[in-house]
Design an enzyme around this catalytic site. Structure first.
Site, PDB file in Angstrom:
ATOM      1  N   ASP A  13      -8.599  -6.616  -4.939  1.00  0.00           N
ATOM      2  CA  ASP A  13      -8.282  -5.259  -4.468  1.00  0.00           C
ATOM      3  C   ASP A  13      -8.821  -4.238  -5.464  1.00  0.00           C
ATOM      4  OD1 ASP A  13      -7.183  -2.935  -3.465  1.00  0.00           O
ATOM      5  OD2 ASP A  13      -5.103  -3.616  -3.551  1.00  0.00           O
ATOM      6  N   ARG A  66     -11.990   6.938   9.018  1.00  0.00           N
ATOM      7  CA  ARG A  66     -11.529   5.548   9.053  1.00  0.00           C
ATOM      8  C   ARG A  66     -12.582   4.607   8.471  1.00  0.00           C
ATOM      9  NH1 ARG A  66      -7.048   2.404   8.896  1.00  0.00           N
ATOM     10  NH2 ARG A  66      -7.310   0.488  10.096  1.00  0.00           N
ATOM     11  N   SER A  89       0.842  -1.188   0.000  1.00  0.00           N
ATOM     12  CA  SER A  89       0.000   0.000   0.000  1.00  0.00           C
ATOM     13  C   SER A  89       0.889   1.255   0.000  1.00  0.00           C
ATOM     14  CB  SER A  89      -0.950  -0.042   1.199  1.00  0.00           C
ATOM     15  OG  SER A  89      -1.979   0.903   1.074  1.00  0.00           O
ATOM     16  N   HIS A 116      -8.062  -5.265  -0.538  1.00  0.00           N
ATOM     17  CA  HIS A 116      -6.760  -4.623  -0.327  1.00  0.00           C
ATOM     18  C   HIS A 116      -6.045  -5.158   0.909  1.00  0.00           C
ATOM     19  CE1 HIS A 116      -3.730  -1.530  -0.665  1.00  0.00           C
ATOM     20  NE2 HIS A 116      -3.991  -1.082   0.550  1.00  0.00           N
ATOM     21  N   ASP A 117      -6.784  -5.463   1.958  1.00  0.00           N
ATOM     22  CA  ASP A 117      -6.181  -5.934   3.207  1.00  0.00           C
ATOM     23  C   ASP A 117      -5.538  -7.308   3.095  1.00  0.00           C
ATOM     24  OD1 ASP A 117      -6.336  -3.842   4.930  1.00  0.00           O
ATOM     25  OD2 ASP A 117      -8.097  -4.542   6.030  1.00  0.00           O
TER      26      ASP A 117
END
EC number: 2.3.1.31
Length: 488
Positions: A316, A222, A153, A349-350
């Protein structure tokens, strides 16, 4: 080798004395940098791997600070004995980025000129500023070559910036789920998050450190960002349309769905560990990130020297495989050494934090597939054919060499002289170099596996191999110390 933890670790600090010039034109005084290290730096200081963290990460990448810690560092599955970043082999280093809030100078730090927190007076920073600060830490440690730089990232952006800003320092680089140019969509999500923080009355123009922090704004920011870290498939699998309570809608403005409760939990817990102003500055640095030159990414990456591995995640959508493939294309245009892998995952993405099995496998294979070029010494002392033995002896003495390649006027290898040859010449009273040098020289090519070169050296009982290109031009040398250091 079994996988183990690095155990109990401590955060260290280094202060960069004096003024530090930033890309935007401002300066910062006496920057403090928080960092952690795992494993041991070898005598040659050639086994260092720098790990770059993501947007809201920190220096605590592996191990625990105490036995009571509930969770280890954020990449503990990847860093440690027997893992991809094997601390029995490598010296792994991770620092908190400039502008962060986990020990490195940032908006929450005290301004030495005022004695108060910087707040919004902290200068805007860039990914390059973050990397330049890391470079000062590397210099402080006496490390002149990084075996690898690895990051996912925003950490992938730092990795790319390292390869562009300091190409001669980086041997290998792993870029995971990242981009070389922040896209309008990525900038848009960051802008919405910043607006959520700034719109919170408690933000107070960035001056909230003696009052209530803007927890509502930061929590919302967040929540917005966390959606981009997930995939549609993972949200369907984890939550579906399941309700938080009961089996029917409440028909009011409270939260009905489990996914909403999950996001609120993520937002609320985040406010307890991160500074709102740091979030503003970090996302701004990501927005500014653009390695293209005159609209061409290939031009921006043309000076990269590292062997590159680019990894994307199939699900992602924040930094989709498209972005990774653009990096590969930009490197391929200039014929850089780059390989590409896609991780199959529904996590989004994680996945670079969650798919430890696949990530370990891919990175391990990349780092351990070592070629001659990865370890050879490029700046090689040589002597021209026709030179005297006295000249050869002087060069070898002054440079503390045991092997001295002999080249012609075109830089092509024509022979090699060893310290034993010099001793023999003295004993036999030889004066001409051609009478003692070896002409039929065993060599290595830069792209061949180091293991093959090591076996050749062992088979012929020699301790060094000149490295040549396809035209027999000398480009480097490897010796037994290089081999022993890498493969034992």
């Amino acid at each position: 080798m079994s996988e183990r933890s690095v155990g109990i670790v401590a955060t260290n600090y280094h202060t960069i004395e004096g003024e530090f010039q930033l890309e935007g034109g401002h300066t910062l005084k006496n920057i403090r940098l928080a960092y952690e290290t795992y494993g041991n730096l070898n005598k040659e200081k050639s086994n260092a791997i720098l790990v770059c963290h993501a947007l809201t990460g920190d220096a605590h990448a592996a191990g625990r600070h105490s036995d009571d810690d509930k969770k280890p560092g954020w990449w503990d599955d990847i860093i440690g004995p027997g893992k991809a970043l094997d601390t029995d082999r490598y010296f792994v280093l991770c620092s908190n980025v400039l502008g962060g809030c986990k020990g490195t100078t940032g908006p929450a730090s005290l301004d030495p000129d005022t004695g108060r927190q910087y707040g919004i007076t902290f200068p805007v920073i860039t990914i390059r500023d973050m990397v330049n600060v890391q470079k000062r830490l590397i210099d402080h440690m006496g490390i002149t070559t990084l075996f690898a730089v690895v990051g996912g990232s925003m950490g992938g952006m730092q990795t790319l910036q390292w390869c562009v800003a300091y190409p001669e320092l980086v041997k290998k680089a792993v870029v995971i789920a990242s981009t070389a140019v922040s896209s309008p969509q990525q900038i848009a999500f960051n802008e919405v998050g910043r607006n959520a923080i700034i719109s919170d009355p408690d933000w107070n123009g960035g001056d909230y450190y003696e009052g209530e922090p803007p927890v509502n704004g930061l929590s919302t920011a967040r929540m917005i960002a966390h959606i981009t870290y997930l995939s549609d498939a993972s949200m369907h699998e984890k939550f579906g349309r399941r309700l938080q309570q009961g089996e029917s809608y409440k028909f009011d403005m409270s939260n009905d769905f489990q996914v909403g409760s999950y996001l609120k939990y993520q937002g609320d817990t985040f406010t307890g560990r991160f500074d709102a102003n740091s979030y503003l500055y970090a996302t701004k640095a990501v927005d500014y990130f653009d390695l293209s030159m005159n609209g061409s990414l290939a031009e921006g990456l043309k000076y990269v020297q590292a062997k590159m591995l680019v990894i994307s995640i199939t699900s992602d959508w924040l930094y989709s495989p498209y972005h990774s493939k653009k990096i590969v294309e930009g490197l391929t245009v200039k014929e850089h050494d780059v390989s590409y892998r896609e991780i199959e995952s529904s996590y989004g993405h994680d996945a670079f934090l969650l798919e430890s099995g696949q990530i370990n496998y891919v990175i391990h294979n990349f780092l351990t597939h070592t070629s001659v070029a990865d370890v050879m010494t490029e700046k090689v002392a040589t002597i021209r054919e026709g030179a005297s033995i006295d000249t050869a002896a002087k060069v070898m003495f002054e440079e503390a060499l045991t092997h001295l390649p002999v080249v012609n006027e075109n830089g092509c290898l024509v022979g090699i002289v060893t310290s034993w040859d010099i001793s023999k010449a003295v004993a036999l009273k030889c004066s001409k170099l051609e009478n003692i040098m070896t002409r039929d020289v065993l060599t290595a090519f830069p792209d061949e596996p180091i293991v093959a070169a090591a076996k050749r050296m062992e088979r012929h009982s020699i301790s060094a191999l000149p490295v040549v290109d396809e035209k027999n031009r000398l480009i480097g040398i490897i010796d037994s110390e290089d081999i022993n250091r890498l493969i034992g």
